[in-house]
Design an enzyme around this catalytic site. Structure first.
Site, PDB file in Angstrom:
ATOM      1  N   HIS A  81       0.851  -1.182   0.000  1.00 38.77           N
ATOM      2  CA  HIS A  81       0.000   0.000   0.000  1.00 38.77           C
ATOM      3  C   HIS A  81       0.889   1.234   0.000  1.00 38.77           C
ATOM      4  CE1 HIS A  81      -3.024  -2.918   0.873  1.00 38.77           C
ATOM      5  NE2 HIS A  81      -3.966  -2.015   0.965  1.00 38.77           N
ATOM      6  N   LYS A 134     -13.854   5.534   5.913  1.00 36.69           N
ATOM      7  CA  LYS A 134     -14.200   6.538   4.888  1.00 36.69           C
ATOM      8  C   LYS A 134     -15.713   6.606   4.702  1.00 36.69           C
ATOM      9  CE  LYS A 134     -13.482   7.170  -0.080  1.00 36.69           C
ATOM     10  NZ  LYS A 134     -14.035   6.186  -0.979  1.00 36.69           N
TER      11      LYS A 134
END
Length: 920
Positions: free
Chosen positions: A150, A578
């Site tokens: 990532h 999120k």
């Protein structure tokens, strides 16, 4: 450059190191930029520090003027000065962690370090955990840490390596036996390393390829993990023998590392089957190289002669047989009586040829067999109570790492599997529109196909490029099992799992490659775990029902039987946060684990939860052992996986001492949690029902508050896109993967990493805390008893305590005064003022209620070391933020960005990331 921060006395050596490094950097600034650069840096630093202490409008105006009048070359050097300072502080703080651990070890006769393996074993013994129960604890715990690519490590590896060398030099300066001459020599080395750091380019000149990321991941195995993992196991064994001397201890391999790098296909078109194969080959080459190095070292040590000792007949026969089969005359060890060296000569040659010729070892089990032959012989003439540590360590390494080094997970999006299945079924005339089928119809159809041994696939050229590649992925997994062993790839993860059919589709693709096999006589085999990834708030809510549906399907239960009746389930912290805010996401994750755990118990299936945590607080970050503590304790008993991403890898695993400390804390936590679950007296005392009801209510209010801003405010996306450096982040070469799924500009497709990274840079850190205050305060204000209940939850419930502590950390790293600067980037001032006022009010509300719950005077009072670190850094982060805002204003004026301006923006981004020790 010096900090002048007043902190607690325990950090005096750290302050000394920081001051020394700051003075060296000051000298280097003068050498390269003259007194003008040095004085300009000091002037800006002092202004920022004054602003923090006094918030003086005149100083603010002077600072803005000072920054606006900087020439481009001077501005670039100032950005670099503050960025380099953070790299130096990071090295000093890492060394101080090692220093504190060493201090505990020196006092081991009187105290043990908290959260150490020995402390855990002593604690359990004091709580009347018997040796039999302790053996059950050791047999039960299982922790796998999975490194990912990532894109959250903004620091180049060359700079990380300099940091490592600086930390090593600082460690050597702590040696009280250094002579004056030796000390001067070490100090000169330190100056040279800082000088090299100043002259090293901070930014990558291109995006890393997937193979670059593979190399970076392998670096940590090469430098630390290959040695530290067996040492953790040895520490457990040593402590158990010391404190439970009457028991014969068997310590299984409870701690492993896996990887996604080279196997994570979700949204990254650069991860092809060929890349995955090359990744597996590189992993094998590294682990074989490591084994060869140890064997060559052992060959030097094992000089025993048959004129002095009697070796086993088994060893003599194996040496005679192997020399004849595998070595030419010139390759043989030429001293006949040095039998161990003769055996090692054979083993080294076979390792060299592994994967290359018929002479080489086919499997790690063959190598292990040879080592065990030596072990049985050596202990015929070596005192049994004096272990040969290096040799024992090698045996453990072969058992842990095999010939594959780390199990590589494969991951892809559920929609990709559905598209491939749809095309395959259409080509053979089974159904023309598979995606349009109802979920029950999909399950019924997939079940029939899985129970039919007949293959579905036509020749490759009949399929689209995407479907051909999907088929090749599964064929590659089959080949990998044959070439590298079944441990090389054992889990296939399904991103965005929304239904049971999402997992059955993967099983069908596995069937076509022979990984899931049904024979004509009704028997079957299955060689791969299929794991759902539950990410969004909706998916987490639906997760229990999805798993219950699968557990009720006979064919899926048969598949699980081949997997030892264990189901792996991955939980995504990023998209949930999120989607619904950090407090709601964390509670939904916790709740989903409890519900799925209950369902699995009913079906007599064990679970391994895989926690997809990021490094940042907005993506489930925090220390490894606190991450474990925050989970439902009853879910830790059958194994846990956790991702280790980006900057987390370098902060935890760059230095051996820190890697050991991080992993021993995690091991200690797992041992205590497993003991609590196994000890019947602890059952039913894991959490109070009124706590659950309280957090459920708090979560609902928090979710409403979060979504009212992020999803319901029509101007929010305009604010986010303009008040953060989101656009500029795309130019930072830190990962091979695109910022958005499907390269889309839609908010839904924006990955959580740039979402968090952008908010972190602007010092708002909104994903890490926003809306939590509203939920907590609304509950607390209902009655005085409710506040007392929250305080009780903080004192007694590890999940809630971890949540509150992480919220405090987020507020501490956020800085509303600095964040206000970014509102000047928003074109519509009314939107900027309205939304920022909302954020500022929520910040104050959250801070107030957190301090009431923890009963602290200030944020992070309970963790003074972390508090000091944030205070030490803030005056140096502020200049980079101020400069970043001014640069972005200039950059966005032109349709075609100025290259030098963009470079300087990226330098500030890298510097802020180093200062806050977080990216995404």
């Amino acid at each position: 450059m010096t900090s002048g921060i007043e902190v607690n006395d325990s950090s005096l050596p750290l302050r000394r190191d920081v001051k020394m490094l700051g003075n060296i950097l000051g000298d280097i600034l003068v050498y390269h930029g003259g007194m003008e650069l040095f004085e300009k840096v000091e002037k800006i630093r002092v202004m920022c520090k004054t602003l923090r202490n006094e918030n003086d409008p005149e100083t603010y105006t002077d600072l803005k003027t000072e920054i606006a009048e900087l020439s481009a070359p001077m501005r670039r050097n100032i950005i670099r000065a503050f960025s380099v300072y953070f790299h130096l502080i990071n090295a000093a703080e890492q060394n101080h962690r090692i220093r504190r651990r060493r201090d505990y070890l020196l006092q081991s006769d009187t105290s043990t370090q908290p959260d150490s393996i020995e402390a855990a074993i002593l604690s359990l013994k004091d709580n009347f955990i018997s040796s039999e129960l302790m053996q059950n604890v050791i047999n039960t715990i299982s922790l796998e840490l999975v490194i990912t690519a990532h894109p959250t490590e903004a620091t180049k590896r060359s700079i990380l390596e300099i940091q490592k060398r600086i930390a090593d030099i600082l460690k050597s300066l702590d040696n009280p036996l250094l002579s004056k001459k030796e000390r001067r020599k070490v100090e000169e080395s330190l100056f040279n390393e800082v000088s090299v750091l100043w002259q090293t380019d901070e930014l990558r000149d291109r995006k890393p390829t997937v193979i670059d990321e593979v190399r970076n991941g392998l670096y940590f195995f090469d430098e630390t993990l290959f040695d530290v993992l067996p040492e953790i196991h040895q520490e457990v064994e040593t402590s158990l023998k010391e404190h439970y001397p009457d028991h014969e201890w068997e310590v299984p391999h409870f701690l492993r590392f896996g990887s996604w790098i080279g196997g994570d296909r979700d949204g990254n078109p650069n991860v092809t089957p060929e890349i995955t194969w090359e990744t597996l080959q590189r992993q094998r080459r590294l682990v074989l190289k490591k084994y060869k190095a140890v064997l060559v070292d052992l060959m030097k040590r094992f000089s025993h002669s048959t004129t002095r000792v009697a070796v086993s007949e088994e060893l003599l026969e194996s040496v005679k047989r192997d020399e004849e089969a595998y070595l030419a005359n010139e390759q043989k060890w030429n001293v006949e009586g040095e039998v161990y060296r003769r055996k090692f000569a054979v083993m080294v040659q076979r390792l060299k040829e592994a994967g290359e010729s018929a002479i080489g070892y086919k499997t790690s089990e063959e190598l292990l067999d040879d080592l065990l032959i030596i072990k049985r012989s050596i202990y015929q003439h070596h005192p049994v109570h004096h272990e040969l540590k290096t040799f024992q360590k090698l045996i453990r390494q072969v058992q842990l790492f095999g010939f594959h080094l780390a199990t590589l997970d494969i991951r892809n999006h559920s929609g990709e599997h559905e598209a491939a299945i749809s095309e395959i079924l259409e080509k053979v005339g089974i159904t023309e529109d598979y995606p349009a089928l109802a979920e029950e119809e999909k399950q019924e159809l997939l079940g029939k196909l899985l129970e039919n041994p007949r293959p579905l696939l036509l020749l490759h050229e009949d399929y689209s490029k995407e479907t051909q590649e999907m088929i090749e992925v599964f064929q590659m997994i089959k080949r990998a099992h044959k070439e590298f062993g079944k441990r090389s790839i054992s889990v296939y993860l399904v991103s965005m799992t929304q239904s049971a059919s999402d997992l059955l589709e993967v099983l069908l693709l596995a069937k076509e490659a022979g990984i899931y096999r049904l024979h004509a006589d009704g028997t079957f085999e299955s060689d791969i775990h299929v794991a759902p990834l539950l990410e969004t708030i909706d998916d987490l809510t639906a997760g229990p029902k999805i798993m219950d549906t699968l557990f009720k399907l006979p064919l899926y239960r048969n598949h699980l039987k081949k997997m030892g009746n264990q189901q792996e389930i991955m939980l995504g912290y990023s998209d949930g946060s999120k989607d619904g805010g950090t407090l709601t996401a964390n509670w939904k994750l916790y709740k989903a684990q409890l519900e799925i755990n209950d369902i699995a118990k009913r079906h007599q299936i064990t679970l391994k939860f895989f926690h997809g945590r990021g490094g940042s607080l907005g993506r489930g970050g925090g220390t490894l052992h606190r991450s474990l503590l925050s989970q439902p304790v009853e879910t830790l008993g059958h194994g846990v996986k956790i991702t280790e991403q980006g900057e987390v890898l370098s902060s935890r695993y760059l230095l051996k001492d820190i890697a050991f400390r991080s992993l021993e804390q995690a091991t200690s936590t797992m041992m205590k949690a497993a003991a609590n679950v196994l000890k019947e007296s602890e059952q039913g005392h894991l959490r109070d029902q009124k706590w659950v009801e309280a957090i459920e209510q708090i979560s609902a209010v928090s979710l409403q508050k979060y979504q009212s801003l992020v999803f319901e405010d029509p101007d929010f996306l305009e604010y986010f896109n303009q008040a953060t450096p989101l656009k500029e982040l795309a130019e930072l070469n830190i990962g091979s993967r695109p910022m958005s799924r499907k390269n889309s500009s839609n908010f839904e497709n924006l990955r959580a990493i740039p979402w968090v990274f952008a908010w972190t840079q602007s010092r708002q850190l909104l994903p890490a805390w926003y809306a939590a205050g509203t939920g907590l305060q609304s509950f607390a204000q209902e009655s005085p008893e409710n506040l007392e209940l929250l305080q009780e939850m903080y004192a007694e419930w590890p999940f809630f305590r971890s949540t509150i502590d992480n919220l405090q950390m987020a507020l501490m790293k956020a800085d509303i005064t600095t964040a206000k600067e970014y509102t000047s980037l928003v074109e519509n001032k009314a939107i900027a003022d309205r939304i920022f006022s909302n954020i500022m009010e929520e910040y104050d509300r959250t801070k107030n209620i957190l301090l009431q719950i923890s009963e602290d005077e200030e944020l992070l009072d309970h963790t003074p070391n972390i508090k000091d670190s944030v205070h030490r850094r803030n005056p140096y982060v502020d200049p980079l933020n101020f400069i970043q805002v001014e640069l972005i204003k200039e950059l966005r004026k032109d349709e075609i960005p100025d290259d030098e301006l963009m470079t300087q923006v990226l330098l500030t981004i890298s510097g802020v990331a180093a200062g806050l020790r977080n990216t995404g």
